[in-house]
Design an enzyme around this catalytic site. Structure first.
Site, short mmCIF file in Angstrom:
data_model
loop_
_atom_site.label_atom_id
_atom_site.label_comp_id
_atom_site.label_asym_id
_atom_site.label_seq_id
_atom_site.Cartn_x
_atom_site.Cartn_y
_atom_site.Cartn_z
N GLY A 46 -7.37 8.71 0.51
CA GLY A 46 -8.34 8.15 -0.43
C GLY A 46 -9.59 7.59 0.23
O GLY A 46 -10.41 6.95 -0.43
N ALA A 64 1.11 5.61 1.18
CA ALA A 64 0.91 6.41 2.39
C ALA A 64 0.88 7.88 2.02
O ALA A 64 1.42 8.29 0.98
CB ALA A 64 2.01 6.15 3.41
N LYS A 101 6.72 12.06 0.50
CA LYS A 101 5.92 11.54 1.62
C LYS A 101 6.75 11.33 2.89
O LYS A 101 6.18 11.05 3.96
CB LYS A 101 5.25 10.22 1.22
N ASP A 149 0.84 -1.19 0.00
CA ASP A 149 0.00 0.00 0.00
C ASP A 149 0.88 1.24 0.00
O ASP A 149 2.09 1.16 0.26
CB ASP A 149 -0.92 -0.01 1.22
N GLU A 163 -7.95 -0.67 4.68
CA GLU A 163 -6.49 -0.76 4.61
C GLU A 163 -5.91 -1.26 5.93
O GLU A 163 -5.02 -2.12 5.96
CB GLU A 163 -5.90 0.60 4.25
#
Length: 215
Positions: free
Chosen positions: A95, A81, A119, A79, A101
């Site tokens: 999102g 971040a 990020k 995933d 998640e």
């Protein structure tokens, strides 16, 4: 940053083994991962998806989407971040898929987080912290978050999660104790999920670049 996202996503494919059921997150970086996964889709058993958006993209690539209730725990979850600190604690949920998640992350032996360099932060909180809330509790939760943190909760108007709930984005935080804040916010009645992944941080963070950096 799109190239950095793609490079991080491509690197994450190295962690996918034959016969795996892969947990798949949501977002722009994960979209690159799904596209890369599609090229080796014949090697895996399928995927567990955190959102309707990711489910649709997986199916476009011919990857079977499975129910977590039937798969049991997973070996791998990939995933993105919204923010990542040096301890691999994350802010996620931009999102609005944070609850699913977090469920998949909890069910996975290894959690790989893929990000672009923007990020990475020394302290979480510049990106507003998403909190999924039962609709009738929205105002109550906002008041309690303000009292508890001093942050400014803002209702993400018009957004309904895949679970039928609403999202509050908490601005102006400096998250110096991610585990403690996650625990405290989870105690507020009406909170479904907090977009802090601190009690269960990422095991590996891949930062896109030439070459990708693995943390």
């Amino acid at each position: 940053m799109s190239e950095a996202k793609r490079l991080a996503a491509e690197k994450a494919i190295d962690y996918v083994e034959d016969g795996m059921i892969v947990g798949v997150g949501t977002g722009s970086t994960v979209a690159y991962f799904i596209d890369a996964l599609g090229r080796i889709g014949h090697r895996i058993k399928g995927a567990v998806s955190s959102s309707e958006q990711s489910t649709a993209r997986l199916r476009q690539h011919g990857i079977e989407v499975l129910d977590l209730n039937h798969t049991g725990n997973l070996s791998l979850y990939v995933d993105g971040a919204d923010e990542c600190d040096p301890n691999r604690c994350l802010i996620k949920g931009g999102g609005a898929a944070l609850t699913r998640e977090k469920i998949i992350a909890e069910a996975s032996e290894r959690f790989i987080c893929i990000v672009d360099p923007s990020k990475q932060v020394p302290v979480l909180g510049k990106f507003p912290l998403p909190v999924e809330v039962i609709p009738m509790a929205r105002s109550l939760v906002a008041r309690q978050i303000l009292a508890l943190t001093g942050g400014q909760p803002v209702w993400r108007d018009g957004v309904v999660t895949d679970n039928g709930n609403v999202v509050l984005d908490v601005h102006h935080l400096q998250v110096t104790d991610p585990v403690g804040l996650e625990r405290s916010l989870n105690q507020i009645p009406g909170v479904v999920c907090v977009g802090l992944f601190a009690r269960r941080p990422a095991d590996v963070v891949i930062v896109g670049g030439e070459p990708p950096q693995v943390i």
